[in-house]
Design a protein around this motif. Structure first.
Motif, PDB file in Angstrom:
ATOM      1  N   VAL A 169       5.728  -9.068   1.321  1.00 12.39           N
ATOM      2  CA  VAL A 169       4.932  -7.936   0.841  1.00 12.39           C
ATOM      3  C   VAL A 169       4.229  -7.248   2.005  1.00 12.39           C
ATOM      4  O   VAL A 169       4.136  -6.012   2.059  1.00 12.39           O
ATOM      5  N   SER A 170       3.745  -8.041   2.957  1.00 13.64           N
ATOM      6  CA  SER A 170       3.107  -7.448   4.136  1.00 13.64           C
ATOM      7  C   SER A 170       4.104  -6.613   4.934  1.00 13.64           C
ATOM      8  O   SER A 170       3.777  -5.514   5.405  1.00 13.64           O
ATOM      9  N   GLY A 171       5.320  -7.137   5.097  1.00 12.23           N
ATOM     10  CA  GLY A 171       6.332  -6.362   5.812  1.00 12.23           C
ATOM     11  C   GLY A 171       6.674  -5.061   5.100  1.00 12.23           C
ATOM     12  O   GLY A 171       6.847  -4.012   5.736  1.00 12.23           O
ATOM     13  N   ILE A 172       6.759  -5.120   3.776  1.00 13.97           N
ATOM     14  CA  ILE A 172       7.072  -3.905   3.003  1.00 13.97           C
ATOM     15  C   ILE A 172       5.948  -2.882   3.143  1.00 13.97           C
ATOM     16  O   ILE A 172       6.185  -1.681   3.349  1.00 13.97           O
ATOM     17  N   ARG A 173       4.705  -3.360   3.038  1.00 13.77           N
ATOM     18  CA  ARG A 173       3.569  -2.447   3.190  1.00 13.77           C
ATOM     19  C   ARG A 173       3.513  -1.877   4.594  1.00 13.77           C
ATOM     20  O   ARG A 173       3.124  -0.715   4.798  1.00 13.77           O
ATOM     21  N   VAL A 206      16.979  -6.012   0.266  1.00 17.33           N
ATOM     22  CA  VAL A 206      16.954  -7.472   0.106  1.00 17.33           C
ATOM     23  C   VAL A 206      15.850  -7.881  -0.859  1.00 17.33           C
ATOM     24  O   VAL A 206      16.023  -8.766  -1.713  1.00 17.33           O
ATOM     25  N   ASN A 207      14.702  -7.236  -0.756  1.00 17.75           N
ATOM     26  CA  ASN A 207      13.595  -7.567  -1.646  1.00 17.75           C
ATOM     27  C   ASN A 207      13.748  -6.919  -3.011  1.00 17.75           C
ATOM     28  O   ASN A 207      13.222  -7.428  -4.001  1.00 17.75           O
ATOM     29  N   LEU A 208      14.457  -5.800  -3.069  1.00 18.17           N
ATOM     30  CA  LEU A 208      14.674  -5.157  -4.360  1.00 18.17           C
ATOM     31  C   LEU A 208      15.556  -6.021  -5.259  1.00 18.17           C
ATOM     32  O   LEU A 208      15.473  -5.939  -6.486  1.00 18.17           O
ATOM     33  N   GLN A 209      16.388  -6.857  -4.658  1.00 22.22           N
ATOM     34  CA  GLN A 209      17.241  -7.751  -5.448  1.00 22.22           C
ATOM     35  C   GLN A 209      16.436  -8.795  -6.206  1.00 22.22           C
ATOM     36  O   GLN A 209      16.928  -9.395  -7.154  1.00 22.22           O
ATOM     37  N   ALA A 221       9.494  -7.278  -5.116  1.00 21.51           N
ATOM     38  CA  ALA A 221      10.384  -6.303  -5.749  1.00 21.51           C
ATOM     39  C   ALA A 221       9.617  -5.049  -6.154  1.00 21.51           C
ATOM     40  O   ALA A 221      10.077  -3.920  -5.955  1.00 21.51           O
ATOM     41  N   GLU A 222       8.437  -5.235  -6.741  1.00 18.55           N
ATOM     42  CA  GLU A 222       7.654  -4.067  -7.159  1.00 18.55           C
ATOM     43  C   GLU A 222       7.196  -3.248  -5.958  1.00 18.55           C
ATOM     44  O   GLU A 222       7.285  -2.014  -5.949  1.00 18.55           O
ATOM     45  N   GLN A 223       6.700  -3.918  -4.928  1.00 19.71           N
ATOM     46  CA  GLN A 223       6.272  -3.213  -3.725  1.00 19.71           C
ATOM     47  C   GLN A 223       7.445  -2.498  -3.060  1.00 19.71           C
ATOM     48  O   GLN A 223       7.309  -1.394  -2.542  1.00 19.71           O
ATOM     49  N   PHE A 228      10.488   2.231  -1.500  1.00 20.08           N
ATOM     50  CA  PHE A 228      11.808   2.875  -1.479  1.00 20.08           C
ATOM     51  C   PHE A 228      11.737   4.273  -2.105  1.00 20.08           C
ATOM     52  O   PHE A 228      12.308   5.237  -1.587  1.00 20.08           O
ATOM     53  N   ARG A 229      11.039   4.391  -3.210  1.00 19.80           N
ATOM     54  CA  ARG A 229      10.894   5.700  -3.854  1.00 19.80           C
ATOM     55  C   ARG A 229      10.139   6.677  -2.957  1.00 19.80           C
ATOM     56  O   ARG A 229      10.491   7.867  -2.867  1.00 19.80           O
ATOM     57  N   GLU A 230       9.095   6.185  -2.302  1.00 21.79           N
ATOM     58  CA  GLU A 230       8.334   7.065  -1.416  1.00 21.79           C
ATOM     59  C   GLU A 230       9.174   7.506  -0.225  1.00 21.79           C
ATOM     60  O   GLU A 230       9.124   8.669   0.185  1.00 21.79           O
TER      61      GLU A 230
END
Length: 778
Positions: A169-173, A206-209, A221-223, A228-230
């Motif tokens: 989650v930290s990496g995604i943010r 990878v996280n969306l899976q 997945a939510e993050q 991804f949408r943004e």
């Protein structure tokens, strides 16, 4: 010993009071016990000093970074957190041009934390970077680089630490922060470059899976979906391809097309997130990827096609863009290749990669659904153009000069399915000249199956009130009750009247000539009856109905003629059409006198001789000749008398002139040409299908290998030396398979777009059909 005077530097190091003020202020924010946290009063003094003397910001930031590095090396992580908090507060306070003096030291400090082997420091650095990314700067920076952060945050998204969700989650943010900080500033790093997208997009996917496994708030997945949408929502026209290409590569490398679920969901997010005017670029990318995977297993190709279908549904509110014909060309090529693979059992030219009929049929079903999805995004008038384009791609023997050297025809869907789903505002829109001309020409082709399919297409396009399905339930064309059928009638509109005035003679001529075909079957006569019946119901107009009566009387004369090409079966079929149509017409509104005459003739058909006559329309008879009693015939003079005194009387004079189809030189040449090609029609048909398939393959992007060249020579040699029976047996199933699949293609093309209420959507009048007052016209 003699004391030497100390240098200012030495004095500053030995005496704390002689140190620069900014260093003393920085040292004062650190408590004796790190658990007590930042000394807020001293932090306020440091902030006030920094705002009062902004030229000192770079020194303050450098000294804070030095203190943080020292504490990090000593593993005093409490003081590290205090130093980061101080830098964050300074960043938030300095919302001016001088913030650039802080940023370099701040980013270098974050690099130190992200390079450490402590996961909690990674989270700390990420949180600080996100706060920095949310700061709107007035002055752009020319020298910053975020390459390290893109790489490090992407690596964190793949973390397999003991607490992977926190790190991921930290990496995604962090990636989300990089996008926000760079995407709107053209002077900073171009985040849309392939080298960055190839790191960011796979890390997100990878996280969306994990969406199915972990759906809770704050999950990776939510993050990921939010990020991804943004990312896609900020993509400009020139950036779409760079953002979509890594998605395709990721799905390929992880074999995610076969599951279809994740691939479909992924592109649903893409299509809903990007700007609507850019959606056709995604379609182009998918089409190109489908072509590139033509030698892949059927499951992979089917997965790509399923994604295309979903993308078309989402794009239904817009348009397919400038690639309408490319879409259908690619899908039809894939359909044809799948038929070839199904017959050969291999999806490569080397004959090593096997495929099954079930897999290829699954792919073919997906292609057909996708063609229907794309067709439903188009306006009604453009669907006819699409059908005309498809007709130009389906191989049949070249026998009609009006369309050039080769006449090509796709099979239509079954008439009941089409009539339930197709809707159009008027016949001028549903059947423009560009589509009607080639469509009518195919009614004269020698292949009886093709003629039957074309009649079904023509009927489905004219049948806007879905009466064809009711008429198809008629078992006897001689006697039936129209009231039971519950037919829907309507007056002929102005546009429909214009259509009939423009095309009526051409339409009647082709119906007349189609009735003369000697290889017609019972289904052909049933289809011809349905076509005439639909015309009479859809176009409730005295002039049209009188013309149809004239045509029917001409068909009766044709059945009584001595043409040797018409068998007893053909003549019986013509009489059945005449009796069925007049029985229908007499119950729709003409004077009772006409119905009385038709009823008398119909009753005569049920005598002992008449039963044999009716049965011969269903079963082939071995009789050499057919003698029809006058009681079984409709008389032109009696029909005119029955219509006298009614609204039909103004047009009855036409019945006094026998109908004669106006055969032009074009049609005469057609029949001459057909007689020459008849003996080898099947061979030409099969050979053409095979060579056309090879031609399409050779036009693709792959280089022609020696193995392909050798196989092509074998095919040519086989068709030159093998007997006709062997060739027909080898290639006979190709055309039938292709035609059966394209039945469903047309079924979906003529289907109207779905309505949320479940009812047929209201169709507004096109602008070119509106009538404006004279004062509004220049």
């Amino acid at each position: 010993s003699q004391l030497l005077p100390a240098s200012p530097a030495c004095l500053c190091g030995c005496c704390w009071a002689l140190r620069p003020r900014y260093k003393r202020l920085v040292d004062n924010i650190f408590p004796e016990n790190p658990e007590d946290g930042l000394v807020k009063a001293n932090m306020e003094k440091l902030t006030f000093f920094a705002l009062s003397a902004p030229e000192k910001l770079d020194r303050i930031a450098a000294y804070l970074s030095e203190r943080l590095t020292r504490e990090l090396n000593r593993h005093r992580y409490g003081y590290v957190c205090i130093a980061m908090e101080a830098m964050e507060q300074l960043l938030l306070a300095c919302r001016c041009q001088s913030i650039n003096l802080l940023v370099e030291s701040f980013l270098s400090t974050l690099r130190l934390l992200l390079e450490a082997d402590r996961p909690h420091l990674h989270v700390l650095a990420t949180n600080s970077f996100v706060k920095f990314a949310n700061i709107e700067e007035d002055t752009p920076s020319y020298h910053r680089s975020y390459d390290f952060f893109v790489s490090r945050f992407s690596e964190m998204c793949h973390s397999d630490h003991n607490d992977p969700d926190t790190i991921r989650v930290s990496g995604i943010r962090g990636l989300q922060g990089v996008v926000r900080k760079t995407v709107d500033d053209e002077l900073q790093v171009n985040i849309w470059e392939p080298r960055h997208m190839e790191q960011i997009v796979p890390a997100l996917l990878v996280n969306l899976q994990l969406h199915v496994v972990c759906v809770g708030s704050g999950s990776p997945a939510e993050q990921t979906e939010v990020c991804f949408r943004e990312l896609l929502g900020r993509a400009a026209y020139c950036h779409i391809n760079n953002a979509i290409r890594p998605v395709l590569m990721h799905l390929d490398s992880h074999s995610l097309w076969e599951g279809r679920g994740f691939a479909v969901r992924c592109f649903q997010i893409i299509m809903y997130s990007i700007q609507s005017q850019h959606s056709h670029l995604v379609i182009q990318q998918l089409l190109g990827h489908l072509d590139a995977n033509s030698r892949s297993p059927a499951s992979v190709r089917a997965g790509i096609v399923e994604v295309l279908s979903e993308a078309a549904v989402i794009e239904a509110t817009g348009s397919v863009g400038p690639t309408v014909l490319e879409v259908f060309n690619t899908l039809l090529r894939q359909l044809r290749q799948s038929v070839d693979y199904q017959l050969t059992g291999y999806y490569d030219n080397a004959g090593k990669q096997e495929t099954t009929s079930t897999e290829e049929k699954t792919l073919q079903d997906a292609v057909i659904r996708t063609i229907g999805s794309f067709a439903n995004t188009l306006p009604v008038y453009q669907r006819s153009e699409v059908m005309l384009f498809i007709m130009g791609k389906i191989p049949v023997p070249g026998i009609y000069p009006a369309l050039g050297r080769r006449s090509q025809l796709p099979p239509p869907p079954p008439p009941p399915q089409v009539s339930e789903r197709y809707e159009s505002s008027n016949l001028l829109t549903a059947l423009p000249s560009s589509f009607l001309e080639p469509l009518l020409s195919f009614t004269l082709m020698e292949d009886p199956e093709i003629r039957l399919l074309v009649l079904s297409i023509l009927t489905s396009l004219i049948d806007r009130r879905h009466n064809a399905a009711r008429l198809a339930s008629v078992r006897s064309l001689v006697t039936f009750d129209v009231s039971v059928l519950e037919l829907k009638e309507d007056r002929c509109s102005r546009q429909d009247s214009l259509f009939m005035r423009k095309h009526t003679q051409r339409l009647y001529r082709h119906v007349y000539l189609a009735c003369r075909e000697e290889n017609n079957g019972r289904s052909h006569y049933q289809a011809l009856f349905t076509l005439l019946a639909v015309l009479s119901v859809e176009l409730v107009n005295e002039e049209v109905l009188v013309d149809l009566i004239q045509l029917v009387l001409a068909l009766q004369e044709l059945a009584l003629s001595n043409q040797p090409s018409l068998s007893v079966f053909n003549r019986c079929g013509l009489h059945a059409i005449c009796a069925g149509f007049l029985a229908l017409l007499s119950q729709l509104g003409p004077p009772p006198a006409l119905r009385q005459h038709v009823t008398q003739v119909s009753r005569g058909l049920w005598t002992r001789e008449g039963k044999l006559f009716v049965r011969s329309c269903v079963y082939r008879t071995s009789c050499v000749s057919l003698k029809v009693d006058e009681a079984f015939l409709f008389v032109q003079s009696k029909i005119c008398e029955s219509l006298a005194g009614s609204s039909y009387s103004a047009h009855c004079e036409r019945l006094n002139t026998p109908y004669t189809p106006q055969l032009t030189g074009k049609h005469t040449h057609t029949h001459t040409h057909r007689s020459k090609v008849r003996p080898s029609l099947m061979l030409l048909k099969r050979f053409y299908v095979h060579t056309e398939a090879k031609k399409l393959i050779s036009e693709t992007r792959w280089p022609v290998e020696e193995e392909e060249r050798r196989k092509r020579m074998q095919v040519v040699e086989r068709f030159q030396t093998a007997p006709f029976e062997e060739i027909a047996a080898l290639c006979g199933s190709r055309t039938s398979l292709l035609h059966s699949k394209l039945n469903r293609v047309f079924d979906l093309i003529v289907r109207p777009p779905p309505s949320p209420s479940g009812q047929s959507p209201h169709r507004s009048t096109p602008l070119y059909e509106m009538k404006f007052p004279d004062l509004c016209v220049y």
